[in-house]
Design a protein around this motif. Structure first.
Motif, short mmCIF file in Angstrom:
data_model
loop_
_atom_site.label_atom_id
_atom_site.label_comp_id
_atom_site.label_asym_id
_atom_site.label_seq_id
_atom_site.Cartn_x
_atom_site.Cartn_y
_atom_site.Cartn_z
N HIS A 96 0.83 -1.20 0.00
CA HIS A 96 0.00 0.00 0.00
C HIS A 96 0.87 1.25 0.00
CE1 HIS A 96 -3.21 2.82 1.11
NE2 HIS A 96 -2.37 3.30 2.01
N TRP A 97 1.86 1.28 0.88
CA TRP A 97 2.69 2.48 1.02
C TRP A 97 3.72 2.61 -0.10
CZ3 TRP A 97 0.60 5.91 3.96
CH2 TRP A 97 -0.26 5.50 4.99
N LEU A 98 3.84 1.57 -0.91
CA LEU A 98 4.72 1.63 -2.09
C LEU A 98 3.96 2.03 -3.35
CD1 LEU A 98 6.93 -1.52 -1.42
CD2 LEU A 98 7.74 0.86 -1.54
N SER A 99 2.64 2.16 -3.25
CA SER A 99 1.84 2.55 -4.42
C SER A 99 2.21 3.98 -4.85
CB SER A 99 0.34 2.49 -4.08
OG SER A 99 -0.03 1.19 -3.69
N ASP A 100 2.28 4.21 -6.13
CA ASP A 100 2.72 5.51 -6.65
C ASP A 100 1.84 6.65 -6.15
OD1 ASP A 100 4.78 4.30 -8.02
OD2 ASP A 100 3.71 4.25 -9.94
N ASP A 101 0.51 6.44 -6.13
CA ASP A 101 -0.38 7.52 -5.73
C ASP A 101 -0.23 7.84 -4.24
OD1 ASP A 101 -1.47 5.02 -5.10
OD2 ASP A 101 -3.53 5.79 -5.14
N ALA A 133 3.17 9.66 -3.65
CA ALA A 133 3.08 11.04 -4.10
C ALA A 133 2.25 11.88 -3.12
CB ALA A 133 2.46 11.11 -5.50
N GLY A 134 1.19 11.28 -2.59
CA GLY A 134 0.36 11.99 -1.64
C GLY A 134 1.08 12.26 -0.33
N VAL A 135 1.83 11.27 0.17
CA VAL A 135 2.63 11.47 1.39
C VAL A 135 3.64 12.59 1.16
CG1 VAL A 135 4.30 10.42 2.97
CG2 VAL A 135 2.30 9.11 2.20
N GLU A 136 4.23 12.63 -0.01
CA GLU A 136 5.21 13.68 -0.30
C GLU A 136 4.57 15.06 -0.26
OE1 GLU A 136 8.71 14.65 -3.60
OE2 GLU A 136 7.40 12.90 -3.84
N ARG A 137 3.36 15.19 -0.78
CA ARG A 137 2.68 16.49 -0.74
C ARG A 137 2.38 16.90 0.70
NH1 ARG A 137 -0.03 14.08 -5.20
NH2 ARG A 137 -1.78 13.44 -3.85
N VAL A 138 1.89 15.97 1.48
CA VAL A 138 1.56 16.27 2.87
C VAL A 138 2.81 16.60 3.67
CG1 VAL A 138 0.63 15.30 5.01
CG2 VAL A 138 -0.58 14.93 2.85
N ALA A 139 3.87 15.84 3.47
CA ALA A 139 5.11 16.07 4.21
C ALA A 139 5.72 17.43 3.85
CB ALA A 139 6.11 14.94 3.92
N LEU A 140 5.66 17.79 2.58
CA LEU A 140 6.17 19.10 2.17
C LEU A 140 5.39 20.22 2.84
CD1 LEU A 140 7.97 20.90 0.43
CD2 LEU A 140 6.32 20.61 -1.44
N LEU A 141 4.07 20.09 2.85
CA LEU A 141 3.24 21.09 3.50
C LEU A 141 3.54 21.16 5.00
CD1 LEU A 141 0.96 23.14 3.09
CD2 LEU A 141 -0.69 21.27 3.44
N GLY A 142 3.78 20.00 5.60
CA GLY A 142 4.12 19.97 7.01
C GLY A 142 5.42 20.70 7.30
N ARG A 143 6.43 20.48 6.47
CA ARG A 143 7.72 21.17 6.66
C ARG A 143 7.54 22.68 6.51
NH1 ARG A 143 9.51 16.89 3.55
NH2 ARG A 143 9.79 18.21 1.70
N GLU A 188 11.73 -1.48 2.22
CA GLU A 188 11.54 -0.64 1.03
C GLU A 188 10.42 0.38 1.24
OE1 GLU A 188 10.45 -1.18 -3.73
OE2 GLU A 188 10.96 -2.95 -2.51
N ALA A 189 9.34 -0.06 1.86
CA ALA A 189 8.23 0.86 2.12
C ALA A 189 8.64 1.94 3.12
CB ALA A 189 7.02 0.09 2.64
N THR A 190 9.40 1.55 4.13
CA THR A 190 9.88 2.54 5.11
C THR A 190 10.79 3.56 4.44
OG1 THR A 190 9.78 0.82 6.82
CG2 THR A 190 11.03 2.82 7.32
N LYS A 191 11.68 3.09 3.60
CA LYS A 191 12.57 3.99 2.87
C LYS A 191 11.76 4.96 2.00
CE LYS A 191 16.40 4.07 -0.47
NZ LYS A 191 17.26 3.24 -1.37
N ALA A 192 10.70 4.46 1.39
CA ALA A 192 9.84 5.31 0.55
C ALA A 192 9.20 6.42 1.39
CB ALA A 192 8.77 4.47 -0.13
N MET A 193 8.84 6.10 2.63
CA MET A 193 8.24 7.11 3.50
C MET A 193 9.25 8.18 3.89
SD MET A 193 5.04 6.38 3.70
CE MET A 193 5.32 6.00 1.94
N PHE A 194 10.47 7.77 4.13
CA PHE A 194 11.52 8.76 4.42
C PHE A 194 11.80 9.63 3.20
CE2 PHE A 194 12.80 5.92 8.01
CZ PHE A 194 12.70 6.87 9.02
N GLU A 195 11.87 9.00 2.04
CA GLU A 195 12.13 9.75 0.81
C GLU A 195 10.98 10.72 0.51
OE1 GLU A 195 12.78 6.67 -2.02
OE2 GLU A 195 14.93 6.48 -1.55
#
Length: 486
Positions: free
Chosen positions: A263-268, A271-281, A305-312
């Protein structure tokens, strides 16, 4: 995970040290060893849609996957537990099922019974205790979270923190779930509490409360499991949280990072986590993920791999909150193996181990406070300080307490006494809340004979009493909810 060594070998290798550290490489178990998955491709296995559509939800589906590997008595044992004891319905993604007996075995049935992941994800009737199946003080909502709802699903227990139960489902159901009163499907022995407000209105009510309550700075977004909420709706809720000035910490709670990393490796989702994390920063809000891993063998390359994706994607941290359970992780080597697998293999920070809560039919999992204290002592000194997990007791009407924080302890009767330094959401007008002593109870079968005799004389029929108290707890929760809604 390979190269995990026995305590005996570890002691021999380090001239008597109780535990020997050895870096171990993560290995994804071969799912084709299971007859039902023998033709599944790597591409299918990495697909979250395939994982969700092939979850094991009943004994028939488990038999279709495991087939001849397991003796018929396993399926009969599971069926009886589902009919007579289970507080959670069966739900295992293929990813999680694949970590049970991960290397196969000559006697698969014996290995299946002994496996730590199986013991808490697929409880058997023969696992359960027959002397004290439930503690006399066991209740459905053992932490009284529903009584502390500020709005439906929003528990305000700590002064600066809230728990947002945004949905009542998960991608997988743990047998020991502390929220078994609300989460998942009803079982023959548990008729689940249901949310009554429409989902979007429930989320809006939570946001309104947080806007009106500037003393709250920290929101745990949970459920259920956030991985079961469609990403657009979850992202909308998180974006709204980030707009509230007093919110400084957001923690996403998801066992699916381990149970369904696809689930956390899915592209969508990435991308969504990245948007939220950027807004959080941009807004100075720290966003982290909390997961729930109880055994070292659950940490596989896909989890890493999924954990690394969350950090990235920009999350600040990924932390583990395990549950301490007999037969799963109740030894120092098991806990340290798990912590090092998390830390070295997947860069997940070991954070907490909660003592298993006093829900019905959980006595075979629970450990005593004394044993928890010994385990806390045993793991100190091996891990970095920032990654040494605290073993905590979640005391009813109190909250998390480090296991050495008790005020008094009657080890014969297994009753520990605790105090607290804050009022919960239902004690704002209670002048005695900070002076009162609160009780927690060890599993009775771990007590000396004198203590067990005392409980036999004073508890009556433990299962009947537990059922009556569970009904009272449910009634109180229902009444409280009706008051809040009106």
């Amino acid at each position: 995970m390979t190269d995990l060594i026995s305590p005996e070998l570890a002691a021999a290798e380090l001239n008597g040290q109780p535990y020997a550290y050895r870096r171990a490489e993560l290995v994804e178990p071969d799912w084709t060893r299971m007859p039902g998955f023998k033709d599944v491709t790597a591409e299918e296995w990495r697909s979250v849609q395939w994982q969700r559509s092939h979850c094991v939800k009943n004994v028939k589906q488990l038999r279709d996957v495991m087939g001849h590997l397991l003796e018929e008595r396993v399926y009969e044992d599971l069926e009886r537990d589902q009919a007579e004891r289970a507080t959670m319905s069966m739900l295992l993604p293929p990813q999680m099922l694949n970590t049970i007996v991960p290397e196969g075995a000559d006697d698969y049935t014996a290995a299946f019974y002994a496996d730590p992941v199986r013991r808490y994800m697929l409880p058997m009737f023969t696992d359960r205790r027959t002397d004290w199946a439930s503690h006399p003080h066991a209740t459905r909502d053992s932490l009284h979270e529903h009584e502390m709802w500020a709005t439906e699903g929003l528990t305000h227990r700590y002064p600066t923190k809230v728990l947002a139960e945004i949905l009542p489902t998960c991608p997988q159901y743990c047998g020991h779930c502390t929220r078994m009163d609300l989460v998942g499907n009803s079982t023959p022995v548990i008729d689940k509490l249901k949310f009554t407000i429409k989902p979007q209105q429930r989320l809006d009510d939570m946001l309104d409360y947080l806007r009106r309550t500037p003393g709250v700075r920290d929101v745990v977004v949970s459920g259920g499991d956030v991985a079961n909420m469609p990403w657009p709706r979850l992202e909308s809720f998180l974006t709204s949280l980030l707009e509230i000035e007093n919110i400084r910490d957001i923690r996403l709670a998801t066992k699916a990072l381990m149970g369904m990393p696809q689930h956390w490796l899915s592209d969508d989702v990435r991308a969504g986590v990245e948007r939220v994390a950027l807004l959080g920063r941009q807004r100075g809000v720290m966003i982290a993920m909390h997961t729930h891993v109880n055994a070292a063998q659950s940490v596989t390359p896909l989890v890493a791999e999924a954990t690394k994706a969350m950090f990235e994607a920009g999350l600040r941290d990924v932390r583990n909150q395990g549950v301490l359970m007999r037969g799963v992780n109740d030894s120092v080597p098991q806990l340290l193996d798990l912590c090092f697998a998390l830390l070295d293999g997947a860069t997940i920070t070991p954070y907490y181990f909660y003592m298993c809560d006093m829900i019905p039919f959980s006595e075979h999992w629970r450990v005593s406070v004394k044993d928890a204290q010994h385990l806390q002592h045993g793991i100190l000194g091996y891990l970095p300080g920032f990654a040494t997990p605290r073993i905590v007791c979640d005391v009813p009407y109190v909250g998390k307490r480090w296991v050495h924080q008790l005020s008094e302890y009657d080890e014969v009767r297994g009753i520990s006494y605790w105090k607290k330094n804050y009022r919960t959401g239902i004690e704002q007008q209670d002048p005695e809340a900070l002076n009162r002593t609160y009780e927690y109870y060890d599993p009775i079968d771990t007590l000396p004979a004198e203590g067990q005799d005392w409980w036999r004389q004073h508890a009556g029929d433990s299962i009947a009493k537990a059922s009556a108290q569970a009904a009272a707890s449910r009634e109180a929760a229902e009444s409280q909810k009706l008051i809040q809604i009106s």
